[in-house]
Design a protein around this motif. Structure first.
Motif, PDB file in Angstrom:
ATOM      1  N   GLU A 153       0.799  -1.216   0.000  1.00 55.50           N
ATOM      2  CA  GLU A 153       0.000   0.000   0.000  1.00 55.50           C
ATOM      3  C   GLU A 153       0.831   1.265   0.000  1.00 55.50           C
ATOM      4  N   GLY A 154       2.104   1.145   0.325  1.00 53.82           N
ATOM      5  CA  GLY A 154       2.926   2.337   0.289  1.00 53.82           C
ATOM      6  C   GLY A 154       4.128   2.256   1.194  1.00 53.82           C
ATOM      7  N   LEU A 155       4.882   3.338   1.178  1.00 51.34           N
ATOM      8  CA  LEU A 155       6.087   3.472   1.981  1.00 51.34           C
ATOM      9  C   LEU A 155       5.856   4.572   3.011  1.00 51.34           C
ATOM     10  N   LEU A 156       6.014   4.222   4.285  1.00 52.78           N
ATOM     11  CA  LEU A 156       5.915   5.207   5.360  1.00 52.78           C
ATOM     12  C   LEU A 156       7.338   5.707   5.620  1.00 52.78           C
ATOM     13  N   ARG A 157       7.627   6.890   5.106  1.00 54.50           N
ATOM     14  CA  ARG A 157       8.979   7.428   5.192  1.00 54.50           C
ATOM     15  C   ARG A 157       9.312   7.856   6.615  1.00 54.50           C
ATOM     16  N   ALA A 158      10.549   7.515   7.040  1.00 57.03           N
ATOM     17  CA  ALA A 158      11.027   7.874   8.385  1.00 57.03           C
ATOM     18  C   ALA A 158       9.966   7.529   9.434  1.00 57.03           C
ATOM     19  N   ASP A 159       9.414   6.327   9.335  1.00 58.29           N
ATOM     20  CA  ASP A 159       8.266   5.901  10.140  1.00 58.29           C
ATOM     21  C   ASP A 159       8.593   5.703  11.609  1.00 58.29           C
ATOM     22  N   ARG A 160       9.740   5.108  11.897  1.00 57.37           N
ATOM     23  CA  ARG A 160      10.061   4.844  13.301  1.00 57.37           C
ATOM     24  C   ARG A 160      11.564   4.799  13.501  1.00 57.37           C
ATOM     25  N   ILE A 161      11.937   4.952  14.737  1.00 51.30           N
ATOM     26  CA  ILE A 161      13.339   4.837  15.121  1.00 51.30           C
ATOM     27  C   ILE A 161      13.490   3.470  15.773  1.00 51.30           C
ATOM     28  N   THR A 162      14.358   2.640  15.192  1.00 51.20           N
ATOM     29  CA  THR A 162      14.533   1.289  15.708  1.00 51.20           C
ATOM     30  C   THR A 162      15.439   1.299  16.934  1.00 51.20           C
ATOM     31  N   TRP A 163      15.579   0.142  17.537  1.00 47.99           N
ATOM     32  CA  TRP A 163      16.397   0.004  18.746  1.00 47.99           C
ATOM     33  C   TRP A 163      17.857   0.358  18.494  1.00 47.99           C
ATOM     34  N   THR A 164      18.304   0.305  17.228  1.00 44.68           N
ATOM     35  CA  THR A 164      19.698   0.647  16.900  1.00 44.68           C
ATOM     36  C   THR A 164      19.878   2.151  16.699  1.00 44.68           C
ATOM     37  N   GLY A 165      18.765   2.891  16.643  1.00 47.69           N
ATOM     38  CA  GLY A 165      18.818   4.316  16.344  1.00 47.69           C
ATOM     39  C   GLY A 165      18.576   4.610  14.869  1.00 47.69           C
ATOM     40  N   HIS A 166      18.455   3.574  14.048  1.00 44.10           N
ATOM     41  CA  HIS A 166      18.191   3.738  12.617  1.00 44.10           C
ATOM     42  C   HIS A 166      16.786   4.312  12.423  1.00 44.10           C
ATOM     43  N   VAL A 167      16.675   5.323  11.572  1.00 47.29           N
ATOM     44  CA  VAL A 167      15.372   5.871  11.224  1.00 47.29           C
ATOM     45  C   VAL A 167      14.856   5.045  10.053  1.00 47.29           C
ATOM     46  N   ARG A 168      13.843   4.281  10.327  1.00 46.99           N
ATOM     47  CA  ARG A 168      13.371   3.257   9.395  1.00 46.99           C
ATOM     48  C   ARG A 168      12.256   3.747   8.493  1.00 46.99           C
ATOM     49  N   ASP A 169      12.388   3.424   7.205  1.00 46.52           N
ATOM     50  CA  ASP A 169      11.282   3.534   6.269  1.00 46.52           C
ATOM     51  C   ASP A 169      10.551   2.195   6.323  1.00 46.52           C
ATOM     52  N   THR A 170       9.229   2.233   6.427  1.00 42.34           N
ATOM     53  CA  THR A 170       8.424   1.025   6.574  1.00 42.34           C
ATOM     54  C   THR A 170       7.539   0.832   5.356  1.00 42.34           C
ATOM     55  N   VAL A 171       7.583  -0.375   4.787  1.00 36.88           N
ATOM     56  CA  VAL A 171       6.689  -0.724   3.691  1.00 36.88           C
ATOM     57  C   VAL A 171       5.423  -1.307   4.324  1.00 36.88           C
ATOM     58  N   LEU A 172       4.279  -0.739   3.967  1.00 33.65           N
ATOM     59  CA  LEU A 172       2.995  -1.173   4.499  1.00 33.65           C
ATOM     60  C   LEU A 172       2.314  -2.098   3.501  1.00 33.65           C
ATOM     61  N   PHE A 173       1.989  -3.297   3.967  1.00 32.90           N
ATOM     62  CA  PHE A 173       1.214  -4.269   3.207  1.00 32.90           C
ATOM     63  C   PHE A 173      -0.064  -4.538   3.980  1.00 32.90           C
ATOM     64  N   ALA A 174      -1.116  -4.965   3.271  1.00 29.03           N
ATOM     65  CA  ALA A 174      -2.354  -5.351   3.945  1.00 29.03           C
ATOM     66  C   ALA A 174      -3.092  -6.403   3.129  1.00 29.03           C
ATOM     67  N   ILE A 175      -3.895  -7.177   3.844  1.00 31.08           N
ATOM     68  CA  ILE A 175      -4.819  -8.132   3.241  1.00 31.08           C
ATOM     69  C   ILE A 175      -6.183  -7.882   3.871  1.00 31.08           C
ATOM     70  N   LEU A 176      -7.192  -7.725   3.033  1.00 32.82           N
ATOM     71  CA  LEU A 176      -8.560  -7.580   3.504  1.00 32.82           C
ATOM     72  C   LEU A 176      -9.219  -8.951   3.554  1.00 32.82           C
ATOM     73  N   ARG A 177     -10.211  -9.083   4.409  1.00 36.01           N
ATOM     74  CA  ARG A 177     -10.872 -10.383   4.591  1.00 36.01           C
ATOM     75  C   ARG A 177     -11.337 -10.977   3.263  1.00 36.01           C
ATOM     76  N   ASP A 178     -12.024 -10.188   2.432  1.00 40.50           N
ATOM     77  CA  ASP A 178     -12.532 -10.750   1.179  1.00 40.50           C
ATOM     78  C   ASP A 178     -11.407 -11.101   0.213  1.00 40.50           C
ATOM     79  N   GLU A 179     -10.289 -10.400   0.271  1.00 42.68           N
ATOM     80  CA  GLU A 179      -9.134 -10.760  -0.568  1.00 42.68           C
ATOM     81  C   GLU A 179      -8.561 -12.105  -0.134  1.00 42.68           C
ATOM     82  N   TRP A 180      -8.469 -12.315   1.187  1.00 40.35           N
ATOM     83  CA  TRP A 180      -7.917 -13.571   1.697  1.00 40.35           C
ATOM     84  C   TRP A 180      -8.821 -14.746   1.339  1.00 40.35           C
ATOM     85  N   GLU A 181     -10.121 -14.546   1.498  1.00 34.22           N
ATOM     86  CA  GLU A 181     -11.048 -15.625   1.157  1.00 34.22           C
ATOM     87  C   GLU A 181     -10.916 -16.015  -0.302  1.00 34.22           C
ATOM     88  N   GLY A 182     -10.699 -15.034  -1.169  1.00 34.95           N
ATOM     89  CA  GLY A 182     -10.507 -15.321  -2.589  1.00 34.95           C
ATOM     90  C   GLY A 182      -9.163 -15.965  -2.870  1.00 34.95           C
TER      91      GLY A 182
END
Length: 185
Positions: A153-182
């Motif tokens: 669904e997209g890239l969350l830029r500078a989304d979080r700071i990890t335990w190492t101090g790295h500023v992480r970009d997070t790739v967001l994926f999702a599955i909806l119930r009807d997509e999974w059933e299919g």
């Protein structure tokens, strides 16, 4: 709107030659040892479950009322861990994350079996959307999400700071119930 079955989200799960048991104290040392088998992998995780930080990290996960953490098994062998995170009953959404598999199980199809088991449970309990948040540097997990049928669904830029101090970009994926059933049906 259907009501979410929170008890089902905390119950043991059984899948194709895999199972998940809610984390319990007697499992702590065995899970800690399993997570120590690949100390380098924690560099690309938001939280450190390596030997030096395992106890604090697992305590933080299980203390949150919005999380359900599981110890995973391949047959009878302890295989790793995964969690339902940020369970939001009002939105009927949760994230599957904090997933770790012992090195010998990577690339064996175990991830597909575990995720199918967890997705089936989430959707049957009333969840309508399951999210996966992956470090942009983690190409293996991104490929696995696509194989499951998750939509990037997209890239969350500078989304979080990890335990190492790295500023992480997070790739967001999702599955909806009807997509999974299919996809699963």
């Amino acid at each position: 709107m259907a009501e979410l079955d929170l008890a089902a989200l905390a119950a043991p799960m059984f899948g194709e030659n895999c199972r998940a048991e809610p984390f319990a104290e007697p499992q702590r040392e065995a899970l800690k040892a399993a997570c120590a088998e690949d100390r380098d992998i924690w560099q690309i995780y938001a939280n450190n479950f390596g030997p030096d930080s395992f106890d604090a990290s697992i305590d933080r996960y299980v203390a949150s009322p919005a999380n359900r953490t599981f110890v995973l098994f391949d047959g009878d062998e302890l295989a790793g861990m995964s969690s339902f995170l940020g369970i939001d009953p009002g939105r009927q959404v949760l994230e599957i994350g904090g997933t770790y598999y012992r090195p010998n199980l990577r690339g064996t199809g175990f991830n597909r079996r575990v995720k199918a088991m967890m997705l089936e449970r989430a959707f049957s309990a009333g969840i309508r959307r399951v999210e996966f948040r992956v470090d942009h540097r983690n190409a293996r997990s991104q490929a696995a999400m696509k194989k499951l049928g998750a939509v990037r669904e997209g890239l969350l830029r500078a989304d979080r700071i990890t335990w190492t101090g790295h500023v992480r970009d997070t790739v967001l994926f999702a599955i909806l119930r009807d997509e999974w059933e299919g996809f699963a049906g």
